[in-house]
Design a protein around this motif. Structure first.
Motif, PDB file in Angstrom:
ATOM      1  N   PRO A 243       0.814  -1.218   0.000  1.00  0.00           N
ATOM      2  CA  PRO A 243       0.000   0.000   0.000  1.00  0.00           C
ATOM      3  C   PRO A 243       0.847   1.267   0.000  1.00  0.00           C
ATOM      4  O   PRO A 243       0.435   2.295  -0.530  1.00  0.00           O
ATOM      5  CB  PRO A 243      -0.809  -0.125   1.295  1.00  0.00           C
ATOM      6  CG  PRO A 243      -0.031  -1.071   2.149  1.00  0.00           C
ATOM      7  CD  PRO A 243       0.623  -2.020   1.219  1.00  0.00           C
ATOM      8  N   VAL A 244       2.044   1.180   0.579  1.00  0.00           N
ATOM      9  CA  VAL A 244       2.957   2.323   0.643  1.00  0.00           C
ATOM     10  C   VAL A 244       4.318   1.896   0.117  1.00  0.00           C
ATOM     11  O   VAL A 244       4.819   0.824   0.479  1.00  0.00           O
ATOM     12  CB  VAL A 244       3.103   2.836   2.097  1.00  0.00           C
ATOM     13  CG1 VAL A 244       4.172   3.926   2.178  1.00  0.00           C
ATOM     14  CG2 VAL A 244       1.777   3.365   2.627  1.00  0.00           C
ATOM     15  N   ALA A 245       4.906   2.712  -0.747  1.00  0.00           N
ATOM     16  CA  ALA A 245       6.287   2.480  -1.177  1.00  0.00           C
ATOM     17  C   ALA A 245       7.184   3.068  -0.091  1.00  0.00           C
ATOM     18  O   ALA A 245       7.465   4.259  -0.074  1.00  0.00           O
ATOM     19  CB  ALA A 245       6.549   3.147  -2.524  1.00  0.00           C
ATOM     20  N   TYR A 246       7.597   2.222   0.840  1.00  0.00           N
ATOM     21  CA  TYR A 246       8.322   2.684   2.025  1.00  0.00           C
ATOM     22  C   TYR A 246       9.762   3.061   1.677  1.00  0.00           C
ATOM     23  O   TYR A 246      10.606   2.206   1.460  1.00  0.00           O
ATOM     24  CB  TYR A 246       8.331   1.594   3.093  1.00  0.00           C
ATOM     25  CG  TYR A 246       6.977   1.263   3.667  1.00  0.00           C
ATOM     26  CD1 TYR A 246       6.361   2.126   4.582  1.00  0.00           C
ATOM     27  CD2 TYR A 246       6.314   0.101   3.315  1.00  0.00           C
ATOM     28  CE1 TYR A 246       5.117   1.820   5.117  1.00  0.00           C
ATOM     29  CE2 TYR A 246       5.066  -0.209   3.849  1.00  0.00           C
ATOM     30  CZ  TYR A 246       4.473   0.655   4.747  1.00  0.00           C
ATOM     31  OH  TYR A 246       3.239   0.353   5.271  1.00  0.00           O
ATOM     32  N   GLY A 247      10.036   4.359   1.675  1.00  0.00           N
ATOM     33  CA  GLY A 247      11.390   4.824   1.398  1.00  0.00           C
ATOM     34  C   GLY A 247      12.351   4.543   2.530  1.00  0.00           C
ATOM     35  O   GLY A 247      13.570   4.641   2.365  1.00  0.00           O
ATOM     36  N   GLY A 248      11.805   4.185   3.686  1.00  0.00           N
ATOM     37  CA  GLY A 248      12.654   3.872   4.828  1.00  0.00           C
ATOM     38  C   GLY A 248      12.899   2.396   5.013  1.00  0.00           C
ATOM     39  O   GLY A 248      13.759   2.013   5.815  1.00  0.00           O
ATOM     40  N   GLY A 249      12.153   1.534   4.303  1.00  0.00           N
ATOM     41  CA  GLY A 249      12.344   0.111   4.560  1.00  0.00           C
ATOM     42  C   GLY A 249      11.574  -0.825   3.667  1.00  0.00           C
ATOM     43  O   GLY A 249      11.205  -1.908   4.105  1.00  0.00           O
ATOM     44  N   GLY A 250      11.341  -0.467   2.402  1.00  0.00           N
ATOM     45  CA  GLY A 250      10.452  -1.273   1.588  1.00  0.00           C
ATOM     46  C   GLY A 250      11.053  -2.063   0.451  1.00  0.00           C
ATOM     47  O   GLY A 250      10.377  -2.901  -0.140  1.00  0.00           O
ATOM     48  N   LEU A 251      12.326  -1.844   0.106  1.00  0.00           N
ATOM     49  CA  LEU A 251      12.866  -2.447  -1.110  1.00  0.00           C
ATOM     50  C   LEU A 251      13.306  -3.902  -0.933  1.00  0.00           C
ATOM     51  O   LEU A 251      13.761  -4.310   0.134  1.00  0.00           O
ATOM     52  CB  LEU A 251      14.057  -1.647  -1.621  1.00  0.00           C
ATOM     53  CG  LEU A 251      13.749  -0.298  -2.284  1.00  0.00           C
ATOM     54  CD1 LEU A 251      15.046   0.401  -2.653  1.00  0.00           C
ATOM     55  CD2 LEU A 251      12.863  -0.479  -3.526  1.00  0.00           C
TER      56      LEU A 251
END
Length: 428
Positions: free
Chosen positions: A299-307
């Protein structure tokens, strides 16, 4: 199931720990020249598999702009015979942060924003922030912030923002209630992790975050936060592109990082790892590769921990950093922009005692070593919640990364001792 995932689960593995996880012994996965070139590191990462503490481990080390050396041990999952390798897919978690930091620096290079520009110029909801009178105390006993949140501050964890995995009490509860998470773990209910739904997108994430008080005055203290997740929304607004599209266009495609993204396509499941947690002397699969939460668009492209990425891909990113903006004949950013991104961007006045960067600096999404830091000056990088770690050592001219998948990351000292072991090889 008597397993609790603590706050440190998503911190990026910044402490020591131990576990006696038992799993089938796995064969050495990569028999290149890693053992000869980096004997201490090779023995170190292989040992975790030999002792049946981890399912699989991998190291990727490159000198200057030379091709990287990959070496590892074990398998992608305990229920699979597939050995780990350069193209195995790993959950990066907080190793996403330097990527987001570099993306923001590209927009600064483009002249679309500046380091010390208030983010409210682009995200007006952050114009009149409040600060808790007592950190982690009441969320209604607040005062107006003395200054605005700046771009520099959200990239360096000095904006005063909170983190559901760091804060306590009412503010932590509010973060969890509003779905302000820093990443995703599993489809399975995990004791110790919130069960509420995540915010339905980066815009909602930012809007909800703006309604909650800050923990500290902006620019006064280093405090691990959702700043890099908020940076994803800032990048969207400033660039006019979706955050994931911007990363692809400006970083991933130019560097040939074809295996990096916020989800794992069905066609790539065969090279995806399983994430584990230690329990009762065994490894419990908390996010099996074949049914992983990463198989769906988050739901969110987490720039802090999503890749999610491969060691081969992330090495290309590190090679670009070590090349100060260029690698393989491709220039991603100007030399001066890369140098600035990897420099210490926080003032001496910023309080950092007792934090993860006590005695060190911080750049655009990653820790920056100082003259008196372990390993000396020139190190830039960060680690991830499932045991990964990646950095460049600019003074020595090396790039290095270690990969495994276990939460909490300090269940075994793979992540915490990887850099120290690597330095033994390099200095030898």
């Amino acid at each position: 199931m008597n397993m609790m995932v603590s706050r440190r689960t998503l911190l990026g593995g910044l402490a020591l720990g131990s576990a006696g996880a038992l799993l089938p012994r796995a064969a050495l996965a990569w028999k290149i020249d890693g053992a000869a070139l980096y004997p201490a590191t090779s023995a170190f990462i292989k040992g975790f598999v030999d002792r049946r503490e981890l399912a699989g481990t991998l190291a990727a080390i490159g000198k200057g702009q030379d091709a990287p050396v990959f070496f590892g041990a074990g398998v992608q999952s305990n229920d699979s015979p597939t050995p780990v390798g350069p193209d195995t897919l790993w959950r990066l978690y907080s190793m996403t942060k330097p990527v987001t930091g570099i993306a923001a620096m590209l927009l600064i290079e483009d002249g679309k924003m500046t380091l010390d520009q208030p983010i409210a110029d682009f995200l007006p909801a952050f114009a009149n922030m409040k600060v808790q009178n007592t950190p982690d105390g009441s969320i209604t006993d607040v005062r107006p912030a003395k200054g605005p949140i700046t771009v520099r501050q959200i990239l360096t964890h000095t904006a005063g923002l909170g983190y559901g995995i760091i804060q306590k009490g009412p503010l932590r509860d509010a973060y969890n209630r509003e779905g302000l998470f820093g990443g995703q773990v599993s489809r399975l209910p995990i004791p110790g992790l919130p069960t509420t739904a995540p915010a339905p997108g980066l815009a909602a994430f930012a809007d909800r975050l703006a309604t909650l008080p800050l923990v500290y005055e902006p620019g006064t203290r280093w405090s691990y936060s959702v700043g890099l997740d908020l940076a994803g929304r800032l990048i969207e607004v400033v660039s006019g592109q979706a955050f994931d599209a911007f990363l692809k266009a400006r970083i991933f495609d130019p560097l040939g990082m074809t295996s990096t993204g916020f989800r794992v396509p069905a066609s790539d499941v065969a090279r995806f790892t399983t994430n584990y947690a230690p329990m009762g002397g065994a490894l419990l699969p908390i996010d099996p590769a074949t049914s992983s939460i990463y198989l769906d668009q988050p739901p969110v492209a987490y720039g802090g921990g999503g890749l999610v990425s491969s060691a081969r891909d992330y090495d290309r990113f590190l090679a670009m950093l070590l090349g100060e903006g260029t690698t393989g004949g491709v220039r991603v950013m100007k030399r001066e922009t890369a140098q600035l991104a990897m420099s210490n961007l926080i003032a001496d006045s910023v309080e950092r005692k007792g934090t993860f960067i006590d005695g060190q600096g911080f750049g655009a999404g990653g820790r920056v070593s100082l003259a008196n830091s372990p390993g000396g000056e020139g190190i830039f990088g960060w680690a991830g919640a499932a045991g990964t770690i990646g950095f460049v050592h600019r003074r020595l001219g090396y790039r290095a990364a270690g990969y495994t998948q276990i939460m909490p990351s300090d269940a075994v000292p793979f992540q915490s001792k990887f850099g120290e072991t690597f330095f033994k090889d390099v200095m030898a």
